[in-house]
Design a protein around this motif. Structure first.
Motif, PDB file in Angstrom:
ATOM      1  N   LEU A   4       0.586  -1.237   0.244  1.00 47.71           N
ATOM      2  CA  LEU A   4      -0.107  -0.089  -0.027  1.00 47.71           C
ATOM      3  C   LEU A   4       0.869   1.262  -0.469  1.00 47.71           C
ATOM      4  CD1 LEU A   4      -3.688  -1.217   2.513  1.00 47.71           C
ATOM      5  CD2 LEU A   4      -3.115   0.011  -0.269  1.00 47.71           C
ATOM      6  N   GLU A   5       1.978   1.372   0.613  1.00 47.91           N
ATOM      7  CA  GLU A   5       2.605   2.488   0.775  1.00 47.91           C
ATOM      8  C   GLU A   5       3.294   2.409  -0.422  1.00 47.91           C
ATOM      9  OE1 GLU A   5       3.844   2.122   5.383  1.00 47.91           O
ATOM     10  OE2 GLU A   5       6.254   0.731   3.709  1.00 47.91           O
ATOM     11  N   LYS A   6       4.163   1.798  -1.387  1.00 45.17           N
ATOM     12  CA  LYS A   6       4.308   1.695  -2.623  1.00 45.17           C
ATOM     13  C   LYS A   6       2.773   2.177  -3.083  1.00 45.17           C
ATOM     14  CE  LYS A   6       7.881  -2.289  -3.034  1.00 45.17           C
ATOM     15  NZ  LYS A   6       7.665  -3.329  -3.446  1.00 45.17           N
ATOM     16  N   ASP A   7       2.404   1.884  -3.363  1.00 46.99           N
ATOM     17  CA  ASP A   7       0.993   2.459  -4.714  1.00 46.99           C
ATOM     18  C   ASP A   7       0.593   3.391  -4.301  1.00 46.99           C
ATOM     19  OD1 ASP A   7      -0.719   1.213  -5.865  1.00 46.99           O
ATOM     20  OD2 ASP A   7      -2.409   1.725  -4.855  1.00 46.99           O
ATOM     21  N   LYS A   8       0.509   4.287  -3.297  1.00 50.74           N
ATOM     22  CA  LYS A   8       0.432   5.353  -2.504  1.00 50.74           C
ATOM     23  C   LYS A   8       1.039   5.996  -2.879  1.00 50.74           C
ATOM     24  CE  LYS A   8      -3.208   4.778   1.130  1.00 50.74           C
ATOM     25  NZ  LYS A   8      -3.923   4.942   0.189  1.00 50.74           N
ATOM     26  N   LYS A   9       2.773   5.683  -3.240  1.00 49.09           N
ATOM     27  CA  LYS A   9       3.712   6.410  -3.345  1.00 49.09           C
ATOM     28  C   LYS A   9       3.700   7.024  -4.967  1.00 49.09           C
ATOM     29  CE  LYS A   9       8.205   7.652  -2.179  1.00 49.09           C
ATOM     30  NZ  LYS A   9      10.141   7.266  -1.751  1.00 49.09           N
ATOM     31  N   TYR A  10       3.783   5.533  -5.625  1.00 55.54           N
ATOM     32  CA  TYR A  10       4.092   5.683  -6.787  1.00 55.54           C
ATOM     33  C   TYR A  10       2.926   5.701  -8.089  1.00 55.54           C
ATOM     34  CZ  TYR A  10       8.782   4.374  -5.108  1.00 55.54           C
ATOM     35  OH  TYR A  10      10.436   4.840  -4.328  1.00 55.54           O
ATOM     36  N   LEU A  11       1.756   5.672  -7.254  1.00 51.73           N
ATOM     37  CA  LEU A  11       0.702   5.320  -8.686  1.00 51.73           C
ATOM     38  C   LEU A  11      -0.356   6.593  -8.650  1.00 51.73           C
ATOM     39  CD1 LEU A  11      -0.527   2.829 -10.218  1.00 51.73           C
ATOM     40  CD2 LEU A  11      -2.207   3.443  -8.561  1.00 51.73           C
ATOM     41  N   ILE A  12      -1.048   7.255  -9.231  1.00 51.67           N
ATOM     42  CA  ILE A  12      -1.766   8.430  -9.411  1.00 51.67           C
ATOM     43  C   ILE A  12      -2.681   8.229  -8.700  1.00 51.67           C
ATOM     44  CG2 ILE A  12      -2.839  10.437 -10.602  1.00 51.67           C
ATOM     45  CD1 ILE A  12      -1.059   9.657 -12.715  1.00 51.67           C
ATOM     46  N   GLN A  13      -3.174   8.879  -7.222  1.00 50.31           N
ATOM     47  CA  GLN A  13      -4.364   8.151  -7.193  1.00 50.31           C
ATOM     48  C   GLN A  13      -5.982   8.596  -7.339  1.00 50.31           C
ATOM     49  OE1 GLN A  13      -4.151   5.686  -4.090  1.00 50.31           O
ATOM     50  NE2 GLN A  13      -1.890   5.312  -4.965  1.00 50.31           N
ATOM     51  N   CYS A  14      -5.677   8.572  -8.846  1.00 48.72           N
ATOM     52  CA  CYS A  14      -7.045   8.887  -9.158  1.00 48.72           C
ATOM     53  C   CYS A  14      -8.097   7.751  -9.099  1.00 48.72           C
ATOM     54  CB  CYS A  14      -6.561   9.724 -10.745  1.00 48.72           C
ATOM     55  SG  CYS A  14      -6.525   8.475 -11.550  1.00 48.72           S
ATOM     56  N   ASP A  18     -10.009   2.214  -1.132  1.00 47.99           N
ATOM     57  CA  ASP A  18      -9.891   1.579   0.206  1.00 47.99           C
ATOM     58  C   ASP A  18      -8.719   0.901  -0.106  1.00 47.99           C
ATOM     59  OD1 ASP A  18     -13.334   1.623  -0.009  1.00 47.99           O
ATOM     60  OD2 ASP A  18     -12.742   0.596  -2.726  1.00 47.99           O
ATOM     61  N   ASP A  19      -8.188   0.497   1.154  1.00 51.25           N
ATOM     62  CA  ASP A  19      -7.147   0.181   1.104  1.00 51.25           C
ATOM     63  C   ASP A  19      -7.149  -0.959   1.533  1.00 51.25           C
ATOM     64  OD1 ASP A  19      -6.216   2.980   1.164  1.00 51.25           O
ATOM     65  OD2 ASP A  19      -5.948   3.490   3.846  1.00 51.25           O
ATOM     66  N   LEU A  20      -6.793  -1.767   0.540  1.00 54.17           N
ATOM     67  CA  LEU A  20      -7.174  -3.012   0.505  1.00 54.17           C
ATOM     68  C   LEU A  20      -6.120  -4.146  -0.626  1.00 54.17           C
ATOM     69  CD1 LEU A  20     -11.037  -4.038   0.282  1.00 54.17           C
ATOM     70  CD2 LEU A  20      -8.790  -4.931   2.172  1.00 54.17           C
ATOM     71  N   VAL A  21      -5.388  -4.658  -0.597  1.00 53.63           N
ATOM     72  CA  VAL A  21      -4.779  -4.972  -1.246  1.00 53.63           C
ATOM     73  C   VAL A  21      -4.742  -6.970  -1.320  1.00 53.63           C
ATOM     74  CG1 VAL A  21      -2.136  -5.941  -2.008  1.00 53.63           C
ATOM     75  CG2 VAL A  21      -2.648  -3.856  -0.410  1.00 53.63           C
ATOM     76  N   PHE A  22      -5.143  -6.517  -3.465  1.00 51.93           N
ATOM     77  CA  PHE A  22      -6.027  -8.424  -3.557  1.00 51.93           C
ATOM     78  C   PHE A  22      -4.653  -8.532  -3.642  1.00 51.93           C
ATOM     79  CE2 PHE A  22     -10.302  -5.877  -3.294  1.00 51.93           C
ATOM     80  CZ  PHE A  22     -10.256  -6.705  -2.048  1.00 51.93           C
ATOM     81  N   THR A  23      -4.187 -10.358  -3.151  1.00 52.63           N
ATOM     82  CA  THR A  23      -4.009 -11.229  -3.608  1.00 52.63           C
ATOM     83  C   THR A  23      -4.232 -12.783  -4.976  1.00 52.63           C
ATOM     84  OG1 THR A  23      -3.884 -12.296  -1.610  1.00 52.63           O
ATOM     85  CG2 THR A  23      -2.156 -10.621  -1.872  1.00 52.63           C
ATOM     86  N   ASN A  24      -5.272 -12.683  -4.659  1.00 53.06           N
ATOM     87  CA  ASN A  24      -5.479 -13.839  -5.374  1.00 53.06           C
ATOM     88  C   ASN A  24      -7.145 -13.490  -4.993  1.00 53.06           C
ATOM     89  OD1 ASN A  24      -5.102 -15.026  -2.726  1.00 53.06           O
ATOM     90  ND2 ASN A  24      -5.491 -17.057  -3.651  1.00 53.06           N
TER      91      ASN A  24
END
Ligand SMILES: Cc1ncc(COP(=O)(O)O)c(C=O)c1O
Length: 431
Positions: A4-14, A18-24
Motif C-alpha cells: 500500500l505504501e508503494k502504491d500510494k507513493k508511486y501510483l497516481i491516486q485518481c 479502499d485501502d485493500l490489497v487483493f492477492t488472489n
C-alpha cells in the motif's frame, strides 16, 4: 515499504478508494494479503462474468499465448473471424457487422464516429446520469458529473455537440411526476430536445438500456420503444451502450433483447472477455458498417488481438454451455426478491431496482443520519464484513445507491450470504 505504501507513493491516486490489497481470487471470492475472504458482488465493475481464477479460461489463454498473440487489426486471424461470426449470432437480428476495441470507452468513441460519419454530422443526445467512459467523446456523452466535467481546466478536452436529456429515473423524476400518471414526460422532453437541437439533423441518441453507474436506473416499460420511434421519426441512430448490461448481466444476452428494441449500433465490453483480457465490441447494421468501411480512420494496436478474441470466444462458450444467462435471470430474480424483503425491514432502503444480476438499492437518510454519510458508512461496513459492492453517491446528483453486478456464476447460496452481510451491516450502521 508495504504494498500500500508503494502504491500510494508511486501510483497516481485518481481511482483508489479502499485501502485493500487483493492477492488472489477463486470463483466468487477474492482474498486480501491477510488471507481475508471477500464475496465479490461488484464483479469488478461487472467485467468478471465467470468469476475469478477460471481454469478453463486459463488453459485457453495459455494455449493461445503459445500459438499466436500479437497481430494488428491490419490482418485477419482465425480467432477474429470466429469471434465476429459469434457476435453476430448472439446479437439482435439486424446487427450484421462488428468491430473490436480494447475498452468500453474506445468502443463508444467508435460508435459515435460511426454515427457521425453515417449521418454526416449532427448532435449526439444522451441522458443525464448516464455513463459512457473516460475518453473525450465518451466522457462528453456521459451525463453524470465526473472529474472531467467538473474541472474547468480539463473539461476543455470535452468535444462540443453533445446534449443531455432528462433521464427516465422514476424514483427521482426530473418533472416531479409519479410513474403511471406521468404521461412519460421524459420521452416528451427527449423529443423537444431533438427538435431544438436539429430535428432531422441529430446524429444519434446514445444510452445504456439500464443506467448502471448512474444508480441502476430501470426505465419504465415502453420508454425504449418510444425512443426507438423518435429516432426513426427524425432519422437519428439509436446507440445502446451495453458495456455493463451486455453479456448476460441483466438475464438476457443483451438488455435490449428483453426490451424487444433493436438499436442501430450496440456497444459491449467489460464482460465480453470475462474480464480476463481487456476487450470490447461495436455491432451495427450492415449499411452503417459498410459506409465506414469505405474510409480508414479507426483502429487500436491491440483491438483485434487473437488473445482478446480467444478470451471472448472461451467466455461465450462457457456462458452458453453452462446456461449462465439463464442463471443470471433466475438468480437475479432471487436476489431482487431478497433485497425487496430487506426494504420491508429497513426504512432507509427506499427502492430496489434491477434486472437479472444487475441490482441496486436506493438509500435514504433517517432522523439520525444524512443519506450520504449513511451510504458511505454502510458501504464500508459491508466491505469490512466481507462483501464487495459499489457505491454510487454524489451530493450534487442527490442519490445514494448501492450497486451490485456479480458474476454470472452467482448461486442462490452466494445471494443468501451477500444479503445476510448487507442485513447485518445495516443493523450495525443503524444502531
Ligand atoms: C455503461 C458504461 N459504458 C462505458 C464504460 C467505459 O468502459 P471502460 O471502463 O472499459 O472504458 C463504462 C465503465 O464503467 C460503463 O459503465
Amino acid at each position: 515499504m508495504t504494498v500500500l505504501e508503494k502504491d500510494k507513493k508511486y501510483l497516481i491516486q485518481c481511482y483508489t478508494t479502499d485501502d485493500l490489497v487483493f492477492t488472489n481470487g477463486k470463483g466468487m471470492y477474492l482474498y486480501d494479503d491477510k488471507g481475508k475472504k471477500y464475496l465479490d458482488f461488484s464483479g469488478q465493475f461487472s467485467a468478471c462474468t465467470l468469476g475469478h481464477g477460471n481454469e478453463e479460461m486459463a488453459e485457453a489463454l495459455k494455449a493461445q499465448i503459445e500459438k499466436i498473440v500479437s497481430v494488428t487489426s491490419c490482418f485477419a486471424t482465425e480467432e477474429r473471424a470466429a469471434l465476429a461470426e459469434k457476435m453476430i449470432e448472439i446479437s439482435p437480428e439486424g446487427l450484421e457487422q462488428v468491430m473490436f476495441g480494447c475498452t468500453g470507452s474506445d468502443a463508444n468513441e467508435f460508435a459515435l464516429k460511426l454515427a457521425k460519419y453515417y449521418r454526416r454530422g449532427g448532435r449526439i443526445i444522451s441522458f443525464r446520469r448516464g455513463f459512457h467512459g473516460s475518453t473525450a467523446g465518451a466522457a462528453a456523452a456521459t451525463g453524470k458529473s465526473e472529474m472531467i466535467q467538473e474541472n474547468s481546466g480539463i473539461s476543455e478536452l470535452l468535444p462540443r455537440g453533445f446534449v443531455h436529456s432528462a433521464p427516465p429515473y422514476c424514483y427521482h423524476c426530473d418533472f416531479g411526476k409519479e410513474p403511471g400518471s406521468c404521461g412519460m414526460q421524459c420521452l416528451k422532453y427527449l423529443e423537444q430536445t431533438m427538435l431544438h437541437e436539429g430535428g432531422d439533423r441529430i446524429a444519434a441518441v446514445i444510452s445504456e438500456p439500464i443506467f448502471a453507474a448512474g444508480g441502476v436506473i430501470v426505465p419504465p416499460k415502453g420508454f425504449w420503444q418510444g425512443v426507438r420511434e423518435l429516432c426513426d421519426k427524425y432519422g437519428a441512430l439509436l446507440i445502446f451502450d451495453e458495456v455493463v448490461t451486455g453479456i448476460g448481466q441483466t438475464g438476457s444476452m443483451f438488455a435490449c433483447q428483453y426490451e424487444g428494441v433493436t438499436p442501430d449500433i450496440l456497444v459491449t465490453g467489460k464482460g465480453l472477455t470475462g474480464g480476463y483480457v481487456p476487450g470490447s465490441a461495436v455491432l451495427c447494421r450492415r449499411e452503417i458498417g459498410e459506409e465506414m468501411g469505405k474510409i480508414s480512420l479507426h483502429g487500436h494496436t491491440h483491438s483485434c488481438y487473437p488473445l482478446t478474441c480467444r478470451s471472448a470466444l472461451k467466455n461465450l462458450e462457457i456462458i452458453e454451455r453452462d446456461g449462465l444467462v439463464e442463471n443470471s435471470r433466475t438468480t437475479g430474480e432471487y436476489l431482487h426478491e431478497k433485497l425487496v424483503a430487506l426494504k420491508e425491514k429497513y426504512e432507509v432502503i427506499q427502492d430496489v431496482r434491477g434486472r437479472g444480476l444487475l441490482q441496486g438499492i436506493e438509500i435514504e437518510g433517517n432522523k439520525s443520519a444524512d443519506k450520504f454519510d449513511l451510504g458511505q458508512r454502510l458501504y464500508e461496513k459491508i466491505l469490512e464484513n466481507g462483501l464487495i459492492t459499489e457505491l454510487e453517491s454524489r451530493r450534487n446528483l442527490e442519490n445514494v445507491v448501492l450497486v451490485m453486478h456479480p458474476a454470472l456464476i452467482t448461486t442462490k447460496e452466494n445471494v443468501d450470504e451477500a444479503v445476510e452481510i448487507i442485513d447485518n451491516s445495516l443493523k450495525d450502521c443503524l444502531k
